[in-house]
Design an enzyme around this catalytic site. Structure first.
Site, mmCIF file in Angstrom:
data_model
loop_
_atom_site.group_PDB
_atom_site.id
_atom_site.type_symbol
_atom_site.label_atom_id
_atom_site.label_comp_id
_atom_site.label_asym_id
_atom_site.label_seq_id
_atom_site.Cartn_x
_atom_site.Cartn_y
_atom_site.Cartn_z
ATOM 1 N N SER A 6 -7.907 -28.087 -39.092
ATOM 2 C CA SER A 6 -8.997 -27.490 -38.242
ATOM 3 C C SER A 6 -8.360 -26.317 -37.304
ATOM 4 O O SER A 6 -9.260 -25.508 -36.828
ATOM 5 C CB SER A 6 -9.656 -28.612 -37.186
ATOM 6 O OG SER A 6 -8.574 -29.019 -36.323
ATOM 7 N N SER A 14 -4.180 -31.212 -38.323
ATOM 8 C CA SER A 14 -4.943 -30.042 -37.893
ATOM 9 C C SER A 14 -3.918 -29.047 -37.299
ATOM 10 O O SER A 14 -4.288 -27.623 -37.214
ATOM 11 C CB SER A 14 -5.897 -30.347 -37.118
ATOM 12 O OG SER A 14 -7.205 -30.646 -37.818
ATOM 13 N N LYS A 51 -7.478 -22.745 -28.528
ATOM 14 C CA LYS A 51 -8.461 -23.176 -29.409
ATOM 15 C C LYS A 51 -9.586 -23.649 -28.703
ATOM 16 O O LYS A 51 -9.512 -24.263 -27.392
ATOM 17 C CB LYS A 51 -7.745 -24.552 -30.094
ATOM 18 C CG LYS A 51 -8.518 -25.289 -30.963
ATOM 19 C CD LYS A 51 -7.960 -26.496 -31.792
ATOM 20 C CE LYS A 51 -8.682 -26.826 -32.747
ATOM 21 N NZ LYS A 51 -8.062 -28.050 -33.538
#
Lengths: 95, 492
Positions: B155, B179, B77
């Site tokens: 997210s 998330s 990420k």
């Protein structure tokens, strides 16, 4: 609690985010909506409850107060938008 | 089945047997990534780093005794600092930022021989539930059932899409209010948010420091156990990291939960939740009962107040954490007009660099922390947070081993469908997950079925602090009972 335009302007200033005058009514309305959602918290009886400060009970560790890092000026300045002579450069601060 | 679609466990076995090299495994992922630009999941590709790491992994595997993650290609990420590789939290304010240091999590993963394929898209500063607030543009879910493009959730939407589309074997995610678990549920994969303090936050761009926790997003529960074992552990550089030994999570997967008590919280039965979600939950309850667990109705009375408490605490912490983006030390600086001073520099830089949702949350946080409102909002939210945590403590003290809930209030929605919605409507996506962050507990999302449209739905299991192994064992039982094997049909 409803946020008026003056409050929205003040919050933007405190947050150091430039918001144009014509955007302030929308911002005030959005912030009011979110804060209205938070008003539900007033329904909860919190008498005698301590505010949570630590997620898991733990004692912060201590360490010797010694330098463990340093002499990396180039690395620290490498991502700066404006670095000169070993310093971060910003617009004039003191008149 | 091409190698990029393997689980970590299958790849580990094949690598050790010599059936495939780490280089070939990595190449199969790199090929899949290059063919999937339409998903917009990988935003900074690092093929050179990946192949160097794969070659080193092959040598290490040949020497014997290599760790489980050695040679396993992963996506990272964009929130994790990776040395010399763009790291911008999907924000324009960090455009061009290449850290001079490596996050603790990626240091640990690379230390175990893992391969980094590149950086993954996400919501800006991890604030969002649809991956539409990224400066890179939205991620498109590999799942498609009609003409619409769907959100992978957020997210960690890039991580979820990349794993579901077999662009990598697994990916790192972070979870502040759901998330990891919400995008995992939307894309039919497994995602675990560990106990707060289990995984070091050092080198992960901070959103809300008392809620943020990194975790794995994988194709199976076993993979989550393997991956978490590598990420977890004490780190002196994170003062909230727990000084506890990391157990062998994979060894905890016995598949036996006979006699365990599964709590079903009545407050999670919300009005207006689709009947399909409720039916899935009932199905999950039956699966746990059939496995020999005892089902117990429980009450978590302050559940209703979790979302409003979260949306005070998280923005408050964000407004403080994001104060560092001032155009001085890294990232974007606005072009200044004649006569502009340092205040104009801050204000213009932050207005240009932060997207709309980030600006909104920073300003909400600024407001609730400002003089005169601190007690009314922030302190009250922290008190309610203490009550939410106590609800869970009482349930566990009464003998509950794990709590079963839905993971999300719906299946994935279309990109742009929430554009005209009130910000608060988007926040409702987190209704089942956010309690876990407030209480600091571990929570895992497991894919359990498809809805009538053919989209994945997940259930969430919540465990006791530091008991990720036991929690993953419950998830393992649920995974085996559900037998979820659906994959998105390739259209991209």
């Amino acid at each position: 609690m409803s946020i008026d335009i003056d409050t929205a302007r003040k919050v933007a200033k405190l947050a150091r985010i430039r918001v144009e005058e014509d955007r302030l009514p929308d911002l005030a309305r959005e912030l009011s909506g979110i804060l209205g959602f938070m008003e539900q918290l007033n329904e909860v009886n919190v008498d005698g409850v301590e505010p949570m400060v630590s997620v898991t009970p733990m004692r912060l560790k201590r360490r010797a107060d010694v330098v463990t890092d340093g002499n990396i000026q180039d690395q620290i300045l490498k991502n700066a938008p404006d670095a000169r002579e070993g310093f971060f450069a910003v617009p004039k601060v003191v008149e | 089945m091409s190698a990029n679609s393997w689980t970590i466990a299958a790849a580990r076995a094949a690598l050790r047997k010599g059936d495939i090299s780490a280089v070939d495994l990595t190449m199969s992922c790199l090929t899949a990534i290059d063919a999937a630009d339409g998903l917009n999941a990988f935003v900074h590709k690092t093929p050179d780093i990946a192949l160097d790491q794969a070659r080193a992994a092959d040598a290490r595997i040949a020497a014997g005794g290599a760790p489980s993650l050695c040679g396993i290609p992963l996506g990272i990420k964009d929130l994790f600092a990776t040395k010399g590789v763009p790291t911008q939290a999907a924000s324009n304010i960090l455009k061009g930022f290449k850290p001079e240091y490596e996050s603790t999590v990626t240091t640990k993963l690379f230390g175990d021989g893992a391969v980094m394929l590149g950086k993954l898209n996400m919501d800006e500063f991890a604030m969002g539930s649809s991956n539409e607030s990224a400066c890179y543009g939205p991620v498109v879910s590999p799942w498609k059932v009609d003409s619409r493009q769907l959100t992978p959730g957020g997210s960690s939407g890039g991580s979820a899409a990349a794993v579901a589309a077999d662009l990598c074997l697994a990916a790192t995610g972070t979870d502040t209010g759901g998330s990891i678990r919400q995008p995992a549920a939307f894309t039919g994969i497994v995602g675990i948010k560990p106990t707060y303090g289990r995984v070091s936050r050092w080198g992960i761009v901070a959103f809300a420091s008392s809620l943020d926790q990194a975790g794995p997003m994988t194709k199976s529960v076993r993979d989550a156990a393997i991956f978490l074992g590598s990420m977890a552990g004490h780190d002196p550089k994170d003062s909230t990291s727990a000084d506890l030994a990391v157990p062998d999570f994979e060894a905890a997967l016995t598949g036996d939960i006979r006699g365990k008590k599964i709590g079903i919280p009545r407050e999670y039965r919300l009005d207006g939740i689709p009947a399909e979600i409720d039916a899935l939950w009932q199905k999950g309850i039956e699966m746990m009962r059939d496995a020999g667990a005892e089902i117990v109705d429980i009450s978590l009375p302050h559940t209703k107040y979790a979302l409003p408490a979260y949306y005070v605490v998280a923005p408050a912490e964000a407004s403080s954490n994001l104060a560092r983006y001032d155009g001085v030390r890294y990232g974007h600086r606005a072009t200044l007009a004649q006569g502009d001073g340092i205040t104009e520099m801050y204000e213009k830089t932050r207005a240009e660099g932060f997207g709309a949702e980030v600006q909104r949350r920073v300003m909400v946080g600024t407001y609730v922390l400002s003089a005169g409102f601190y007690d009314a909002y922030y302190n009250r939210a922290r008190k309610v947070r203490a009550l939410i945590k106590r609800d869970f403590e009482l349930a566990f003290a009464a003998g509950i081993d794990a709590i079963l809930t839905p993971a999300t209030p719906s299946s994935a929605f279309g990109l742009g469908e929430m554009a005209s919605a009130d910000p608060v409507e988007m926040y409702l996506n987190d209704v089942f997950t956010v309690t876990v962050n407030l209480a600091g507990l571990p929570g895992v999302s497991v894919p359990v079925g498809l809805d009538a449209k053919g989209l994945p739905l997940g259930l969430q299991l919540i465990g006791k602090p530091w008991e990720e192994g036991d929690l993953l064992n419950h998830a393992y039982v649920l995974e085996r009972a559900a037998g979820f094997v659906s994959k998105p049909a390739k259209w991209w």
